[in-house]
Motif scaffolding. Structure first.
Motif, PDB file in Angstrom:
ATOM      1  N   GLN A   1       8.265 -22.265   3.078  1.00 29.07           N
ATOM      2  CA  GLN A   1       8.775 -20.904   3.033  1.00 29.07           C
ATOM      3  C   GLN A   1       8.486 -20.253   1.682  1.00 29.07           C
ATOM      4  OE1 GLN A   1      12.831 -20.338   4.405  1.00 29.07           O
ATOM      5  NE2 GLN A   1      12.667 -22.081   5.799  1.00 29.07           N
ATOM      6  N   GLY A   2       8.513 -21.074   0.622  1.00 26.74           N
ATOM      7  CA  GLY A   2       8.222 -20.554  -0.710  1.00 26.74           C
ATOM      8  C   GLY A   2       6.784 -20.143  -0.901  1.00 26.74           C
ATOM      9  N   MET A   3       5.922 -20.493   0.051  1.00 30.43           N
ATOM     10  CA  MET A   3       4.516 -20.109  -0.026  1.00 30.43           C
ATOM     11  C   MET A   3       4.212 -18.814   0.725  1.00 30.43           C
ATOM     12  SD  MET A   3       2.295 -23.636   0.002  1.00 30.43           S
ATOM     13  CE  MET A   3       3.267 -24.735   1.018  1.00 30.43           C
ATOM     14  N   VAL A   4       5.249 -18.144   1.216  1.00 32.76           N
ATOM     15  CA  VAL A   4       5.056 -16.841   1.855  1.00 32.76           C
ATOM     16  C   VAL A   4       5.301 -15.756   0.810  1.00 32.76           C
ATOM     17  CG1 VAL A   4       5.749 -15.286   3.717  1.00 32.76           C
ATOM     18  CG2 VAL A   4       5.843 -17.769   4.064  1.00 32.76           C
ATOM     19  N   PRO A   5       4.280 -14.962   0.446  1.00 30.31           N
ATOM     20  CA  PRO A   5       4.460 -13.967  -0.613  1.00 30.31           C
ATOM     21  C   PRO A   5       5.291 -12.776  -0.132  1.00 30.31           C
ATOM     22  CG  PRO A   5       2.313 -13.697   0.408  1.00 30.31           C
ATOM     23  CD  PRO A   5       2.921 -14.940   1.025  1.00 30.31           C
ATOM     24  N   ASP A   6       5.832 -12.051  -1.085  1.00 33.17           N
ATOM     25  CA  ASP A   6       6.529 -10.809  -0.738  1.00 33.17           C
ATOM     26  C   ASP A   6       5.541  -9.763  -0.246  1.00 33.17           C
ATOM     27  OD1 ASP A   6       9.156 -11.673  -1.532  1.00 33.17           O
ATOM     28  OD2 ASP A   6       8.517 -11.458  -3.619  1.00 33.17           O
ATOM     29  N   TYR A   7       4.388  -9.689  -0.912  1.00 37.04           N
ATOM     30  CA  TYR A   7       3.373  -8.682  -0.597  1.00 37.04           C
ATOM     31  C   TYR A   7       1.983  -9.292  -0.697  1.00 37.04           C
ATOM     32  CZ  TYR A   7       7.276  -5.558  -1.788  1.00 37.04           C
ATOM     33  OH  TYR A   7       8.499  -4.941  -1.860  1.00 37.04           O
ATOM     34  N   TYR A   8       1.004  -8.580  -0.139  1.00 39.38           N
ATOM     35  CA  TYR A   8      -0.391  -8.966  -0.340  1.00 39.38           C
ATOM     36  C   TYR A   8      -1.262  -7.714  -0.463  1.00 39.38           C
ATOM     37  CZ  TYR A   8      -1.482  -7.912   4.598  1.00 39.38           C
ATOM     38  OH  TYR A   8      -1.659  -7.284   5.799  1.00 39.38           O
ATOM     39  N   VAL A   9      -2.389  -7.879  -1.146  1.00 36.31           N
ATOM     40  CA  VAL A   9      -3.395  -6.820  -1.276  1.00 36.31           C
ATOM     41  C   VAL A   9      -4.770  -7.458  -1.094  1.00 36.31           C
ATOM     42  CG1 VAL A   9      -2.122  -5.244  -2.784  1.00 36.31           C
ATOM     43  CG2 VAL A   9      -3.414  -7.138  -3.794  1.00 36.31           C
ATOM     44  N   GLU A  10      -5.751  -6.643  -0.735  1.00 35.19           N
ATOM     45  CA  GLU A  10      -7.122  -7.142  -0.663  1.00 35.19           C
ATOM     46  C   GLU A  10      -7.608  -7.517  -2.060  1.00 35.19           C
ATOM     47  OE1 GLU A  10      -9.043  -7.785   1.947  1.00 35.19           O
ATOM     48  OE2 GLU A  10      -7.509  -7.146   3.383  1.00 35.19           O
TER      49      GLU A  10
ATOM     50  N   THR B   1      -3.243 -11.872  -3.708  1.00 32.77           N
ATOM     51  CA  THR B   1      -4.480 -11.109  -3.621  1.00 32.77           C
ATOM     52  C   THR B   1      -5.500 -11.927  -2.842  1.00 32.77           C
ATOM     53  OG1 THR B   1      -6.272 -10.061  -4.884  1.00 32.77           O
ATOM     54  CG2 THR B   1      -5.218 -11.954  -5.895  1.00 32.77           C
ATOM     55  N   LEU B   2      -6.278 -11.259  -2.014  1.00 31.97           N
ATOM     56  CA  LEU B   2      -7.166 -11.946  -1.087  1.00 31.97           C
ATOM     57  C   LEU B   2      -8.582 -12.107  -1.626  1.00 31.97           C
ATOM     58  CD1 LEU B   2      -5.957 -10.244   2.223  1.00 31.97           C
ATOM     59  CD2 LEU B   2      -5.107 -12.335   1.130  1.00 31.97           C
ATOM     60  N   THR B   3      -8.726 -12.052  -2.948  1.00 35.74           N
ATOM     61  CA  THR B   3     -10.037 -12.210  -3.572  1.00 35.74           C
ATOM     62  C   THR B   3     -10.332 -13.655  -3.950  1.00 35.74           C
ATOM     63  OG1 THR B   3      -8.979 -11.512  -5.640  1.00 35.74           O
ATOM     64  CG2 THR B   3     -10.267  -9.857  -4.453  1.00 35.74           C
ATOM     65  N   GLY B   4      -9.430 -14.570  -3.577  1.00 35.07           N
ATOM     66  CA  GLY B   4      -9.613 -15.965  -3.963  1.00 35.07           C
ATOM     67  C   GLY B   4      -9.509 -16.925  -2.808  1.00 35.07           C
TER      68      GLY B   4
ATOM     69  N   SER C   1       0.839  -1.191   0.000  1.00 37.83           N
ATOM     70  CA  SER C   1       0.000   0.000   0.000  1.00 37.83           C
ATOM     71  C   SER C   1       0.875   1.243   0.000  1.00 37.83           C
ATOM     72  CB  SER C   1      -0.916   0.015   1.239  1.00 37.83           C
ATOM     73  OG  SER C   1      -0.140   0.001   2.420  1.00 37.83           O
ATOM     74  N   GLY C   2       0.238   2.368  -0.278  1.00 41.17           N
ATOM     75  CA  GLY C   2       0.915   3.658  -0.204  1.00 41.17           C
ATOM     76  C   GLY C   2       2.159   3.738  -1.064  1.00 41.17           C
ATOM     77  N   THR C   3       3.270   4.074  -0.420  1.00 40.26           N
ATOM     78  CA  THR C   3       4.513   4.330  -1.148  1.00 40.26           C
ATOM     79  C   THR C   3       5.204   3.060  -1.643  1.00 40.26           C
ATOM     80  OG1 THR C   3       5.744   4.344   0.938  1.00 40.26           O
ATOM     81  CG2 THR C   3       4.928   6.464   0.134  1.00 40.26           C
ATOM     82  N   LEU C   4       4.722   1.887  -1.237  1.00 39.47           N
ATOM     83  CA  LEU C   4       5.369   0.647  -1.664  1.00 39.47           C
ATOM     84  C   LEU C   4       4.980   0.230  -3.079  1.00 39.47           C
ATOM     85  CD1 LEU C   4       5.000  -1.582   1.549  1.00 39.47           C
ATOM     86  CD2 LEU C   4       7.078  -0.468   0.716  1.00 39.47           C
ATOM     87  N   VAL C   5       3.809   0.691  -3.551  1.00 38.07           N
ATOM     88  CA  VAL C   5       3.272   0.182  -4.815  1.00 38.07           C
ATOM     89  C   VAL C   5       4.124   0.588  -6.012  1.00 38.07           C
ATOM     90  CG1 VAL C   5       1.263   0.028  -6.315  1.00 38.07           C
ATOM     91  CG2 VAL C   5       0.955   0.232  -3.837  1.00 38.07           C
ATOM     92  N   LYS C   6       4.392   1.870  -6.144  1.00 38.41           N
ATOM     93  CA  LYS C   6       5.119   2.350  -7.332  1.00 38.41           C
ATOM     94  C   LYS C   6       6.516   1.748  -7.438  1.00 38.41           C
ATOM     95  CE  LYS C   6       6.057   6.477 -10.064  1.00 38.41           C
ATOM     96  NZ  LYS C   6       7.414   6.063 -10.445  1.00 38.41           N
TER      97      LYS C   6
END
Length: 308
Positions: free
Chosen positions: A288-297, A266-269, A10-15
């Motif tokens: 460990q490979g199933m831990v994502p770098d990031y997540y979004v709703e 993404t948490l839509t699934g 979120s925020g400044t991390l996206v770009k």
């Protein structure tokens, strides 16, 4: 496990994340659509990524459609997409049998799968047999001597709504022959539906054939690296400049991690943040490979960073 994993994007991390990649791989169901409805904002995100010069690909374990069928669905839902950007397991299984297994032009495959899989096999010169219903016939004492095609060189298992005892038996008889190849599209055991329900997935059919044949199949779909190799070999993409976006930890995120891609859940699934956090600190490299770098709703949260 690094504390920087599984961060809310979120925020400044996206770009900065989007600036660090040249291409984005999207899973489909649960990420950009649910059933026959696009996730709100998903088409705008995909289209803006392409307008910004990013390369976009659609990577799905679903084997019930050809690339052309997926391109048509994407277009109907408002996505700017072409057939060449779609990589489903129907197409990738055909490519695997041709390029990795070395099945020759005109070779035959016993297919437990969809008509779409048959079409993708035919497109690369492989002849499928077995599509459609195959009811039990004759006496049980005769089933082990069921008629087989002597030209069949491989058994390929995908999603098949006509899966039956006789198909299972026929696959066993083929796989008992010397040198018969054994390939599965994917190991997803459940197909999630709207309302939290699910139906059996291809993995259930594949496990049944493996149990009967007492052999392990080579699988093509996510998280197998071959899915990414298909994209990379045809489009020349570099893994460290790619982002994998998915809703399942055990397929999408594990594929991305295993191939050196950045990963976004993404948490839509299917999977949740709690599911991802449960894998933190595990001694298992796969977990460990199933831990994502990031997540979004939802991937719609990327849209503000793509405006302007």
């Amino acid at each position: 496990m690094s504390g920087s994993k599984c961060r809310r994007l979120s925020g400044t991390l996206v770009k900065p994340l989007l600036d660090s990649v040249d291409c984005v791989l999207f899973d489909c169901d649960g990420v950009i659509w649910r059933g026959d409805q696009a996730i709100p904002g998903a088409a705008q995100v995909v289209n803006r990524l392409k307008e910004k010069g990013k390369r976009v690909f659609f990577v799905t374990n679903n084997s019930t459609k050809t690339r052309a069928m997926y391109a048509d669905k994407l277009a109907a839902l408002g996505f700017d997409a072409s057939e060449e950007e779609v990589f489903g397991t129907a197409y990738c299984s055909a490519a695997y049998l041709k390029t990795v297994c070395g099945l020759e032009e005109g070779g035959k495959v016993y297919l437990i799968g969809s008509p779409a899989m048959g079409q993708e096999l035919e497109a690369v010169g492989i002849r499928p047999t077995g599509v459609g219903p195959d009811p039990v016939a004759g006496r049980q004492s005769d089933w082990a001597n069921v008629e087989l095609d002597p030209e069949v060189k491989a058994v390929l298992v995908g999603f098949d709504e006509h899966f039956s005892y006789m198909k299972l038996n026929r696959a066993l008889q083929y796989l008992s022959r010397q040198g018969c190849l054994f390939v599965g599209t994917n190991r997803d055991t459940r197909l999630p539906l709207e309302g939290g329900k699910a139906v059996p997935g291809t993995g259930c059919l594949l496990q049944a054939v493996e149990t009967a044949a007492q052999r392990q199949a080579q699988t093509v779909g996510k998280p197998n690296q071959f899915m990414f190799d298909c994209v990379a070999s045809r489009h020349g993409v570099a893994p460290d400049r790619c982002l994998m976006v998915g809703d399942r930890l055990d397929t999408d995120i594990l594929l991305g991690s295993g191939c050196g891609l950045k990963t976004l859940l993404t948490l839509t699934g299917v999977s949740t943040v709690a599911d991802a956090e449960a894998h933190r600190g595990s001694g298992s490299a796969e977990r460990q490979g199933m831990v994502p770098d990031y997540y979004v709703e939802s991937i719609a949260e990327l849209l503000p960073a793509l405006q302007g």
